[in-house]
Design a protein around this motif. Structure first.
Motif, short mmCIF file in Angstrom:
data_model
loop_
_atom_site.label_atom_id
_atom_site.label_comp_id
_atom_site.label_asym_id
_atom_site.label_seq_id
_atom_site.Cartn_x
_atom_site.Cartn_y
_atom_site.Cartn_z
N SER A 264 8.01 -2.34 9.67
CA SER A 264 6.58 -2.24 9.39
C SER A 264 6.23 -1.02 8.54
O SER A 264 5.40 -1.11 7.63
CB SER A 264 5.79 -2.21 10.69
OG SER A 264 5.91 -3.44 11.38
N ARG A 265 6.83 0.12 8.83
CA ARG A 265 6.50 1.34 8.07
C ARG A 265 6.97 1.24 6.61
O ARG A 265 6.31 1.73 5.70
CB ARG A 265 7.07 2.57 8.74
CG ARG A 265 6.41 2.88 10.09
CD ARG A 265 6.77 4.25 10.61
NE ARG A 265 6.22 4.44 11.95
CZ ARG A 265 4.95 4.77 12.20
NH1 ARG A 265 4.11 4.95 11.19
NH2 ARG A 265 4.53 4.94 13.44
N MET A 266 8.08 0.58 6.40
CA MET A 266 8.54 0.39 5.03
C MET A 266 7.61 -0.57 4.28
O MET A 266 7.28 -0.36 3.11
CB MET A 266 9.97 -0.15 5.02
CG MET A 266 10.60 -0.25 3.63
SD MET A 266 12.31 -0.81 3.68
CE MET A 266 13.08 0.57 4.55
N LEU A 267 7.18 -1.62 4.98
CA LEU A 267 6.23 -2.56 4.37
C LEU A 267 4.91 -1.86 4.07
O LEU A 267 4.30 -2.09 3.01
CB LEU A 267 5.99 -3.75 5.30
CG LEU A 267 5.06 -4.84 4.79
CD1 LEU A 267 5.57 -5.44 3.48
CD2 LEU A 267 4.90 -5.93 5.84
N ASP A 268 4.48 -0.98 4.95
CA ASP A 268 3.24 -0.22 4.72
C ASP A 268 3.30 0.58 3.41
O ASP A 268 2.31 0.67 2.67
CB ASP A 268 2.97 0.75 5.87
CG ASP A 268 2.31 0.07 7.07
OD1 ASP A 268 2.00 -1.13 6.97
OD2 ASP A 268 2.11 0.74 8.10
N LYS A 269 4.47 1.17 3.13
CA LYS A 269 4.61 1.96 1.91
C LYS A 269 4.43 1.09 0.67
O LYS A 269 3.87 1.54 -0.33
CB LYS A 269 5.97 2.66 1.90
CG LYS A 269 6.10 3.77 2.93
CD LYS A 269 7.47 4.43 2.85
CE LYS A 269 7.60 5.54 3.90
NZ LYS A 269 8.94 6.18 3.87
N ILE A 270 4.92 -0.13 0.75
CA ILE A 270 4.76 -1.07 -0.38
C ILE A 270 3.31 -1.47 -0.52
O ILE A 270 2.74 -1.46 -1.62
CB ILE A 270 5.67 -2.30 -0.17
CG1 ILE A 270 7.14 -1.89 -0.20
CG2 ILE A 270 5.37 -3.36 -1.23
CD1 ILE A 270 8.09 -3.00 0.17
N ALA A 272 0.62 0.00 0.57
CA ALA A 272 -0.31 1.10 0.27
C ALA A 272 -0.53 1.27 -1.23
O ALA A 272 -1.56 1.80 -1.66
CB ALA A 272 0.21 2.40 0.88
N LYS A 273 0.43 0.81 -2.02
CA LYS A 273 0.31 0.92 -3.48
C LYS A 273 -0.62 -0.15 -4.04
O LYS A 273 -0.99 -0.08 -5.21
CB LYS A 273 1.69 0.79 -4.14
CG LYS A 273 2.68 1.87 -3.70
CD LYS A 273 4.06 1.59 -4.30
CE LYS A 273 5.08 2.63 -3.82
NZ LYS A 273 6.44 2.36 -4.35
N GLY A 274 -1.00 -1.11 -3.22
CA GLY A 274 -1.80 -2.22 -3.72
C GLY A 274 -3.27 -2.09 -3.42
O GLY A 274 -3.99 -3.09 -3.40
N GLY A 275 -3.76 -0.90 -3.15
CA GLY A 275 -5.18 -0.71 -2.87
C GLY A 275 -5.99 -0.87 -4.11
O GLY A 275 -6.83 -1.63 -4.31
#
Length: 275
Positions: A264-270, A272-275
């Motif tokens: 989940s934390r790795m997916l969050d990093k991806i 987060a770039k799509g805001g």
């Protein structure tokens, strides 16, 4: 055998394209729109179109009575498509804005589907197709209200599929990524209704979001035309064993894979770039 399909949200975009496409495929289509002027326009184009506002229970039930009269009390298919996106950070969104989002995107779908299922039982078969989203699989910043409504639709659909497993009614989800439509224009109007850009800590991000929503065309290179939804919709309506999920566009396919494989934390990093 009755082959009537009711489609919601047909004024533009996916609903509009699919209504015309299904007519060409020989289906008896009942298109529906929220506004009287759109109903009149589609009727002039030769579609059988009725008024149905998913945020208004009385409108939904009135439309269902019209469908009953047209079909003799039977119905083959329902394509739940009508929806809109409410942009804004969750900490900025008034609760009423979320209520309005869920009224149109979730509660209205429940009311309508619940009302037409008896007609499918009477027909001896039926198909319910839910137009979900990649945002029913993963979350993006500033789309929290829409994310929540689509996550709810995903869970609702998975549940009713289990509950209807002993019937000839079959359920499918279509999960589009970026599709060219009026979605951005409608989201921009909702954004202005609910968000005060000047008083938020997200002012700069909102200005960027506003620029994106004001753009006439999507800048996402993976965006597909609304016609991309027609083949999965036809398959869901006609296949002996329709798919449970139809993932349309590369971003949906990619994100579904990431959701399954990544921590989940790795997916969050991806994401987060799509805001």
């Amino acid at each position: 055998m009755n082959n009537t399909v009711l489609i919601t949200g047909c004024s533009t975009g996916i609903g509009y394209v699919c209504a015309h496409a299904l007519v060409k495929e020989g289906f008896d289509v009942i298109a529906s729109c929220r506004k009287d002027e759109d109903v009149a326009r589609l009727q002039q184009e030769g579609l059988h179109c009725i008024k149905l506002d998913l945020a208004d229970t009385a409108s939904i039930l009135s439309a269902v009575e019209t469908v009953k009269a047209h079909t003799g009390g039977t119905l083959y298919g329902l394509f739940n498509n009508g929806a809109y996106g409410q942009p804004g950070a969750l900490e900025d969104l008034p609760t009423d804005a979320l209520r309005e989002q869920f009224e149109a995107n979730f509660f209205g779908w429940h009311t309508l589907t619940q009302a037409v299922i008896p007609m499918m039982h009477a027909n001896g078969k039926g198909r319910i197709i839910q137009n979900s989203s990649v945002l029913g699989i993963i979350a993006l910043k500033f789309r929290g209200a829409y994310n929540a409504s689509k996550f709810a639709i995903e869970g609702w659909t998975d549940t009713i599929r289990l509950e209807l497993a002993d019937t000839p009614i079959q359920i499918s989800l279509i999960e589009p990524g970026p599709i060219e439509s009026r979605f951005r224009a409608n989201a921009l109007a909702a954004f202005h209704r609910a968000i005060n850009i000047d008083t938020s800590r997200f002012t700069n991000a909102y200005l960027s979001q506003k620029d994106r929503l004001e753009s006439e065309h999507s800048t996402n290179k993976y965006t597909l035309p609304a016609e991309a939804i027609v083949p999965p919709l036809l398959h869901a309506l006609t296949a002996a064993t329709p798919k449970i999920r139809y993932r349309v566009t590369k971003p949906t396919q990619y994100m579904a894979l990431c959701k399954r494989l990544l921590p989940s934390r790795m997916l969050d990093k991806i994401l987060a770039k799509g805001g």
